[in-house]
Every structure is written in structure tokens, then in C-alpha cells.
Design an enzyme around this catalytic site. Structure first.
Site, PDB file in Angstrom:
ATOM      1  N   TYR A 185      39.367  47.325  42.883  1.00 26.41           N
ATOM      2  CA  TYR A 185      39.914  47.036  44.202  1.00 26.41           C
ATOM      3  C   TYR A 185      41.142  47.898  44.481  1.00 26.41           C
ATOM      4  O   TYR A 185      42.014  48.056  43.633  1.00 26.41           O
ATOM      5  CB  TYR A 185      40.299  45.558  44.328  1.00 26.41           C
ATOM      6  CG  TYR A 185      40.996  45.285  45.632  1.00 26.41           C
ATOM      7  CD1 TYR A 185      40.265  45.160  46.803  1.00 26.41           C
ATOM      8  CD2 TYR A 185      42.381  45.253  45.709  1.00 26.41           C
ATOM      9  CE1 TYR A 185      40.893  44.987  48.012  1.00 26.41           C
ATOM     10  CE2 TYR A 185      43.024  45.074  46.921  1.00 26.41           C
ATOM     11  CZ  TYR A 185      42.266  44.943  48.070  1.00 26.41           C
ATOM     12  OH  TYR A 185      42.899  44.787  49.278  1.00 26.41           O
ATOM     13  N   HIS A 226      43.720  40.376  44.194  1.00 25.15           N
ATOM     14  CA  HIS A 226      42.436  40.141  44.880  1.00 25.15           C
ATOM     15  C   HIS A 226      41.564  39.088  44.206  1.00 25.15           C
ATOM     16  O   HIS A 226      40.352  39.281  44.018  1.00 25.15           O
ATOM     17  CB  HIS A 226      41.671  41.452  45.056  1.00 25.15           C
ATOM     18  CG  HIS A 226      41.051  41.578  46.417  1.00 25.15           C
ATOM     19  ND1 HIS A 226      39.709  41.472  46.644  1.00 25.15           N
ATOM     20  CD2 HIS A 226      41.619  41.782  47.626  1.00 25.15           C
ATOM     21  CE1 HIS A 226      39.446  41.609  47.927  1.00 25.15           C
ATOM     22  NE2 HIS A 226      40.605  41.792  48.553  1.00 25.15           N
TER      23      HIS A 226
END
Length: 404
Positions: free
Chosen positions: A159, A214
Site C-alpha cells: 500500500y 491501512h
């Protein structure tokens, strides 16, 4: 001020956006953003099939009543599709009200609480050296708050890592099927403190340093991570663990003083209530486009202020420039403001959405044009039809589906 028109536009000038335009009998128009990354068409359908027909003939000045009608009247409350649609309606109605009053939205809300809105940018790279180079570029541009994400050795992608050097991070992939990415918590936990160490050793502590986890860690992993990075004095660690079980944040809070930011996937004040009330977070990340527009966000921010929780709204470029314009007005006004996410937009996107905001020295201002200060070029938008794209999914190295 009767509503005579409500139209929905789905356009892809680089990425998909859902835009609502409401028109009154006086000829005043208002814009709202209903973009929900990877789920744009369901929101557009909800607006077109359910909300827009019920807007016709209503008084555009009755913003609260219309909000309550669509929230309570549907019976099936909350959820990202419903709340994104309601958010767009609310945003457009505030745009209309401010234009009718001949003042920028922030003045209608109560006036500016600060001279400018501090925004944070994204830095990214495949290696630490790439991130340091990107960080230096954003520092030179004047950013006072900088998010750092980096590729992790032994993982093909992760991410926050851009697909190429110098490119902005774009998580969604084109096509009818989401990309699957492998994730290793152990490799991430081992590597990421080295990233923070390199940034602080190179640039010092002059800028606010942010990082997005995340939703990838368990509560005890997040607690250990937060405690281990305290010397780097992060502005926040974002979404350390999935927030469905909000009580688990107590465990993180017990073990670290690294500030926590949560809430970009929240859709109402009820999603935020426990985390704020128990002071388990420091920043609430809800956004105007997904949490009920100006009306919904005011409730959340007012409640958060009682517990000294500040706003830090989600604001990457998967929300349209309409949302960014509205967010800057809200941020300039809201007393308990913390920071605003800002990734920027391509020239192509801004040609479709001509704007009035400015950026200088790490701060943005929405401008003083009546309303939101944003326009929508319908003819140009029509040249960029919807293009299916989806956010990835994550799997552990043994194939177990994980939190992306």
C-alpha cells in the site's frame, strides 16, 4: 427556492468521479461529489433512481429537513452507497445556499477560524532512497506535513507505493477484476522503522511525519509498532487495525503515545462515537463525501471537539475536486481542525473541474468565490466515459485473504 433539476454525471478524466448537479427555479446550481472508489455506478444509480426524483419540487433552503428525509425515510440507514449519495445532495444544497447568500461557504458556516488550511502530501518510492528524493521534492514545494510510504523488501508491492518513479500513488487498477497483492506483516514491521529513521536523520524534525498502515495489523502488532516508533514523533499512524471492533483500540492506546488517526471508511457519527468518546484516537478521518456532507461532518466535528479530537479528513484524488473544494471551506471554518489530506489532481481533471483554491507554503485556501468555488464542464466531462477500475485485495503469503 424550488428545486427543478437534479442530474448525475459519471466521468473518468483519469479516474472515475460521480458528480451531482442540482438546479433551482432561480437558475442557481449546486455541485456535490458522490464518488465511491470502485463502486461508482451503484451510487450513481441510487441517486438517479431514488434521491433525484424526490428532490424535484423541494425547497433547496431546507437542507436539514432534506438530509433527515433521505437518511430516516429510506429505513435502510447508513452504509457507503447511501451516505455517499446523501453527501452529494447535502454538498450541492450548501453550494446553492452560499451562492444565494453571495458568500463563500466558509463564511456561511461561521467564518474562518484560521488563515489557511494545512495539507499533507504523499511521498512514495520503491526504496528508501526513492522516498527521500520524493520527500525532498515535496519539502521544496513548501509542505509542512508529509506522509511517507515505501516498498518493503521481499514484497512485490504494498500500500502507498507508486507504480513508477515520480508518479502519484494510484491503488485502483483498470478492468473487471481487482488485483491481488501479497502482504507480509513480519517484513513490514521489520522494515518500516528504518524508513522513519532515514527520513528523520536526513531531514530532521521540521516537518510533520505521517504514515498509513491501512488496516493491516492486529491490535497487539499495532501496539508494538506504535511503541517502537515513538522516538520518530509521528504526527499520526493511520488505520493501524480494522476499526469494526473499536474496543481493540484500547489495547493500542495502553501501549503507545504515538497519535492515532482513524475513520476514512466511516459513514456516520455512529461509526465514530466509541473511538471519540473513549478518546481512543486523536484524529477523525471521516470525509464530506462519505459521511453525510457538510451537515454530517459538522455533527462529527462538534462531537469530536468535546474530547479534543481533531479533524484530519481523507482527501486523496479518488474523491473529486468538488469534495476537495468543499473540504477546504469546512477546514477553514471548523474550530478543531488538524490537517487535510491533499494528493493533487492532474491537469486533465482540473480542466473538467475548474477551481478557485490556492496553495502556498504548505497551506491551502478555498478562495472567496460564492459557494464552493468549483465548476463542472459537462461537455468536456462527456468526452471521458466511465472506465471500470477496482481497488486491490490483499492475501498473506500462505494465500489467506487479508485486509487491504
Amino acid at each position: 427556492m424550488k428545486i427543478v433539476g437534479a442530474e448525475v454525471f459519471v466521468t473518468c478524466p483519469g479516474r472515475n468521479f460521480v458528480t451531482l448537479k442540482i438546479t433551482t427555479e432561480d437558475g442557481i446550481t449546486g455541485l456535490g461529489d458522490a464518488t465511491l472508489n470502485g463502486r461508482e455506478l451503484p451510487v450513481a444509480s441510487y441517486l438517479t433512481d431514488h434521491l433525484c426524483p424526490q428532490l424535484i419540487g423541494r425547497d433547496a433552503r431546507r437542507i436539514e429537513d432534506i438530509w433527515q428525509f433521505f437518511y430516516k425515510g429510506a429505513y435502510w440507514r447508513r452504509g457507503p452507497v447511501t451516505m455517499s449519495a446523501i453527501s452529494a445532495v447535502d454538498m450541492a444544497l450548501w453550494d446553492i445556499k452560499a451562492k444565494a447568500a453571495n458568500m463563500p461557504l466558509y463564511q456561511l458556516l461561521g467564518g474562518a477560524s484560521r488563515e489557511g488550511v494545512m495539507v499533507y502530501c504523499h511521498t512514495t518510492g520503491h526504496t528508501i532512497d526513492d522516498v527521500l528524493e520524493d520527500y525532498a521534492r515535496h519539502k521544496e514545494q513548501g509542505f509542512k506535513a508529509i506522509r511517507v510510504q515505501c516498498g518493503v523488501p521481499g514484497m512485490k508491492t504494498t500500500y502507498g507505493m507508486a507504480k513508477g518513479k515520480g508518479l502519484a500513488y494510484e491503488p485502483a487498477t483498470k478492468g473487471q477484476w481487482p488485483e491481488e497483492q501479497l502482504w507480509s506483516t513480519e517484513k513490514y514491521l521489520d522494515f518500516t522503522p528504518k524508513l522513519f529513521d532515514a527520513v528523520r536523520n536526513t531531514f530532521g524534525f521540521n516537518e510533520h511525519l505521517l504514515h498509513d498502515m491501512h488496516h493491516r495489523l492486529t491490535p497487539i502488532e499495532a501496539a508494538r509498532f506504535g511503541k517502537g516508533i515513538e522516538d520518530y514523533r509521528l504526527f499520526w499512524m493511520e488505520d493501524p487495525t480494522p476499526a469494526e471492533n473499536q474496543a481493540c483500540f484500547r489495547l493500542i492506546r495502553q501501549h503507545t503515545v504515538t497519535p492515532i488517526a482513524v475513520g476514512e471508511v466511516f459513514n456516520s457519527i455512529w461509526d465514530c462515537k466509541q473511538l471519540i468518546e473513549e478518546q481512543l484516537i486523536d484524529y477523525i478521518r471521516t470525509t464530506l463525501t462519505h459521511a453525510g456532507g457538510i451537515t454530517g461532518m459538522r455533527r462529527i466535528a462538534d462531537f469530536a471537539s468535546l474530547y479534543q479530537v481533531r479533524t484530519g479528513s481523507h482527501g486523496p484524488s479518488d474523491l473529486s475536486p468538488v469534495c476537495m473544494a468543499a473540504a477546504l471551506h469546512f477546514d477553514l471554518w471548523v474550530p478543531n481542525f488538524g490537517v487535510q489530506e491533499f494528493m493533487g489532481y492532474s491537469e486533465q481533471m482540473l480542466e473538467v473541474f475548474p477551481h478557485n483554491w490556492t496553495f502556498e507554503g504548505g497551506y491551502m485556501h478555498p478562495g472567496d468565490k460564492p459557494g464552493l468555488g468549483i465548476e463542472f464542464d459537462e461537455k468536456l466531462a462527456a468526452k471521458y466515459p466511465y472506465d471500470p477500475a477496482y481497488l486491490p485485495v490483499a492475501r498473506l503469503e500462505d494465500g489467506t485473504l487479508w485486509n487491504w
